[in-house]
Design a protein around this motif. Structure first.
Motif, mmCIF file in Angstrom:
data_model
loop_
_atom_site.group_PDB
_atom_site.id
_atom_site.type_symbol
_atom_site.label_atom_id
_atom_site.label_comp_id
_atom_site.label_asym_id
_atom_site.label_seq_id
_atom_site.Cartn_x
_atom_site.Cartn_y
_atom_site.Cartn_z
ATOM 1 N N ARG A 132 0.819 -1.201 0.000
ATOM 2 C CA ARG A 132 0.000 0.000 0.000
ATOM 3 C C ARG A 132 0.860 1.260 0.000
ATOM 4 N NH1 ARG A 132 -5.427 -0.777 1.178
ATOM 5 N NH2 ARG A 132 -6.016 -2.864 1.892
ATOM 6 N N THR A 133 2.162 1.086 0.068
ATOM 7 C CA THR A 133 3.113 2.194 0.051
ATOM 8 C C THR A 133 3.761 2.291 -1.320
ATOM 9 O OG1 THR A 133 3.598 1.984 2.402
ATOM 10 C CG2 THR A 133 5.246 3.096 1.065
ATOM 11 N N GLY A 134 3.961 3.516 -1.799
ATOM 12 C CA GLY A 134 4.687 3.723 -3.044
ATOM 13 C C GLY A 134 3.835 3.508 -4.280
ATOM 14 N N LEU A 135 4.488 3.614 -5.419
ATOM 15 C CA LEU A 135 3.837 3.450 -6.713
ATOM 16 C C LEU A 135 4.719 2.591 -7.603
ATOM 17 C CD1 LEU A 135 1.425 4.409 -8.539
ATOM 18 C CD2 LEU A 135 2.978 6.187 -9.369
ATOM 19 N N VAL A 136 4.150 1.548 -8.182
ATOM 20 C CA VAL A 136 4.874 0.651 -9.074
ATOM 21 C C VAL A 136 4.245 0.730 -10.449
ATOM 22 C CG1 VAL A 136 5.567 -1.738 -9.524
ATOM 23 C CG2 VAL A 136 5.461 -0.888 -7.167
ATOM 24 N N THR A 137 5.043 1.085 -11.434
ATOM 25 C CA THR A 137 4.566 1.163 -12.818
ATOM 26 C C THR A 137 5.462 0.302 -13.696
ATOM 27 O OG1 THR A 137 5.870 3.172 -13.189
ATOM 28 C CG2 THR A 137 3.562 3.457 -12.595
ATOM 29 N N VAL A 138 4.846 -0.463 -14.571
ATOM 30 C CA VAL A 138 5.574 -1.309 -15.503
ATOM 31 C C VAL A 138 5.952 -0.493 -16.727
ATOM 32 C CG1 VAL A 138 5.338 -3.318 -17.026
ATOM 33 C CG2 VAL A 138 4.530 -3.442 -14.677
ATOM 34 N N ASP A 139 7.099 -0.805 -17.325
ATOM 35 C CA ASP A 139 7.546 -0.097 -18.528
ATOM 36 C C ASP A 139 6.435 -0.049 -19.570
ATOM 37 O OD1 ASP A 139 9.973 0.244 -17.380
ATOM 38 O OD2 ASP A 139 11.126 -0.887 -18.857
ATOM 39 N N GLY A 140 6.189 1.126 -20.096
ATOM 40 C CA GLY A 140 5.167 1.299 -21.111
ATOM 41 C C GLY A 140 3.787 1.515 -20.552
ATOM 42 N N GLU A 141 3.624 1.449 -19.223
ATOM 43 C CA GLU A 141 2.317 1.599 -18.573
ATOM 44 C C GLU A 141 2.410 2.731 -17.561
ATOM 45 O OE1 GLU A 141 -1.197 1.652 -17.480
ATOM 46 O OE2 GLU A 141 -0.851 -0.108 -18.714
ATOM 47 N N GLY A 142 1.614 3.765 -17.737
ATOM 48 C CA GLY A 142 1.688 4.908 -16.855
ATOM 49 C C GLY A 142 0.847 4.801 -15.611
ATOM 50 N N GLU A 143 0.070 3.737 -15.498
ATOM 51 C CA GLU A 143 -0.865 3.584 -14.388
ATOM 52 C C GLU A 143 -0.293 2.654 -13.336
ATOM 53 O OE1 GLU A 143 -5.616 2.470 -14.028
ATOM 54 O OE2 GLU A 143 -4.721 3.124 -15.904
ATOM 55 N N GLY A 144 -0.461 3.009 -12.060
ATOM 56 C CA GLY A 144 0.096 2.213 -10.984
ATOM 57 C C GLY A 144 -0.574 0.861 -10.848
ATOM 58 N N LEU A 145 0.197 -0.134 -10.424
ATOM 59 C CA LEU A 145 -0.297 -1.487 -10.245
ATOM 60 C C LEU A 145 -0.411 -1.833 -8.775
ATOM 61 C CD1 LEU A 145 1.962 -3.471 -12.741
ATOM 62 C CD2 LEU A 145 -0.345 -2.613 -13.147
ATOM 63 N N SER A 146 -1.377 -2.647 -8.432
ATOM 64 C CA SER A 146 -1.336 -3.340 -7.157
ATOM 65 C C SER A 146 -0.360 -4.496 -7.299
ATOM 66 C CB SER A 146 -2.717 -3.891 -6.800
ATOM 67 O OG SER A 146 -3.561 -2.895 -6.311
ATOM 68 N N VAL A 147 0.582 -4.600 -6.367
ATOM 69 C CA VAL A 147 1.574 -5.663 -6.459
ATOM 70 C C VAL A 147 1.731 -6.359 -5.119
ATOM 71 C CG1 VAL A 147 2.892 -4.613 -8.345
ATOM 72 C CG2 VAL A 147 3.478 -4.072 -5.972
ATOM 73 N N LEU A 148 2.028 -7.630 -5.211
ATOM 74 C CA LEU A 148 2.462 -8.399 -4.060
ATOM 75 C C LEU A 148 3.965 -8.199 -3.882
ATOM 76 C CD1 LEU A 148 0.570 -11.666 -5.007
ATOM 77 C CD2 LEU A 148 0.075 -10.311 -2.952
ATOM 78 N N ALA A 149 4.446 -8.420 -2.674
ATOM 79 C CA ALA A 149 5.880 -8.351 -2.409
ATOM 80 C C ALA A 149 6.189 -9.153 -1.160
ATOM 81 C CB ALA A 149 6.342 -6.910 -2.241
#
Length: 262
Positions: A164-181
């Motif tokens: 729930r902290t930070g912002l993760v964006t995949v190359d070529g995608e400007g929208e943030g993802l929900s990610v597991l870690a």
């Protein structure tokens, strides 16, 4: 990169290992570069044949991107050589889809303890306001997550969480993802503090990190939702990209995290 390369071209030692400069899918010891393409069903194509990634996965009888979970890999699991080790040592099966990502407000930092297997200092994840780093996001099947659970010592060394902290964006995608870690579950995997601050892996090599002294952080600063049992999209948080909420709640057919990754 436009041509396939061997997992062994990017060795896992010294920790955290070498990383390719591109997204890739790895199978049978070979990594195929990926290029983003909004016109592709998966949002990605496999080089050099330029095949849609979902078609490529289907030809191997495995799950499409929409059936996989995005897992942020900020340590050795982003290294192709480590992926090969996971296959031979822990029974990892099937293609591994690894997408290059940018992480804002997050950093891979050195943990306070050491790895039992080789006495190297592992990475752990911490909140890092104002920081931006490059890492990878696996699009992992449930079975691949179970292998990662064993590798990371889920419940003993690390815990599996929705970030729930930070912002993760995949190359070529400007929208943030929900990610597991996988984040610290014990003091030995909490950040090591030097002069009161976590030490970023990007700034200090493994050779120096193993010799460092310091204090154990009481917190990694992350806001997370711990996963108990199997991960579920029902628990995925919504990240904000720009001024509005990213559409990341549940992946329909044709894309991960609520829309194609491209």
């Amino acid at each position: 990169m436009d041509i396939p390369f061997a997992e062994s071209d990017f060795p896992a030692r010294p920790y955290p290992g070498a990383r390719p400069p591109c997204s890739f899918v790895s199978v049978d010891g070979v990594c195929y570069p990926l290029s983003s393409d909004p016109a592709a069903a998966a949002g990605w194509r496999v080089r050099p044949a330029w095949t849609d990634l979902d078609d490529w996965l289907a030809s191997r009888g495995v799950e499409p991107t929409s059936a996989r979970f995005p897992v942020l890999t900020y340590g050795s699991n982003a290294c192709p050589g480590k992926i090969g080790w996971l296959r031979t040592s822990l029974g990892l099966t099937g293609p591994v889809v690894a997408l290059r990502a940018r992480c804002s407000g997050l950093a891979a930092v050195w943990a306070s303890g050491f790895r039992v297997v080789d006495e190297q200092r592992p990475a752990t994840l911490a909140a890092a306001p104002g920081t931006s780093e490059r890492h990878f996001v696996w699009l992992a099947t449930r079975e691949q997550i179970r292998v990662l659970d064993r590798c990371e010592g889920r419940g003993e060394r690390y815990r599996l969480v929705w970030l729930r902290t930070g912002l993760v964006t995949v190359d070529g995608e400007g929208e943030g993802l929900s990610v597991l870690a996988y984040t610290a579950a014990t003091p030995a995997r909490m950040p090591l503090l030097r002069d009161g601050r976590p030490v970023r892996c990007a700034e200090v090599s493994q050779g120096e990190a193993v010799r460092m002294g310091g204090e154990v952080a009481s917190s990694d600063g992350l806001v997370v939702l711990e996963v108990h049992g199997e991960p579920s999209w029902d628990d995925a948080p919504r990240h904000r990209a720009g001024r509005g909420p990213a559409r990341v709640a549940r992946p329909p057919a044709g894309g991960v995290a609520g829309r194609p990754l491209h």
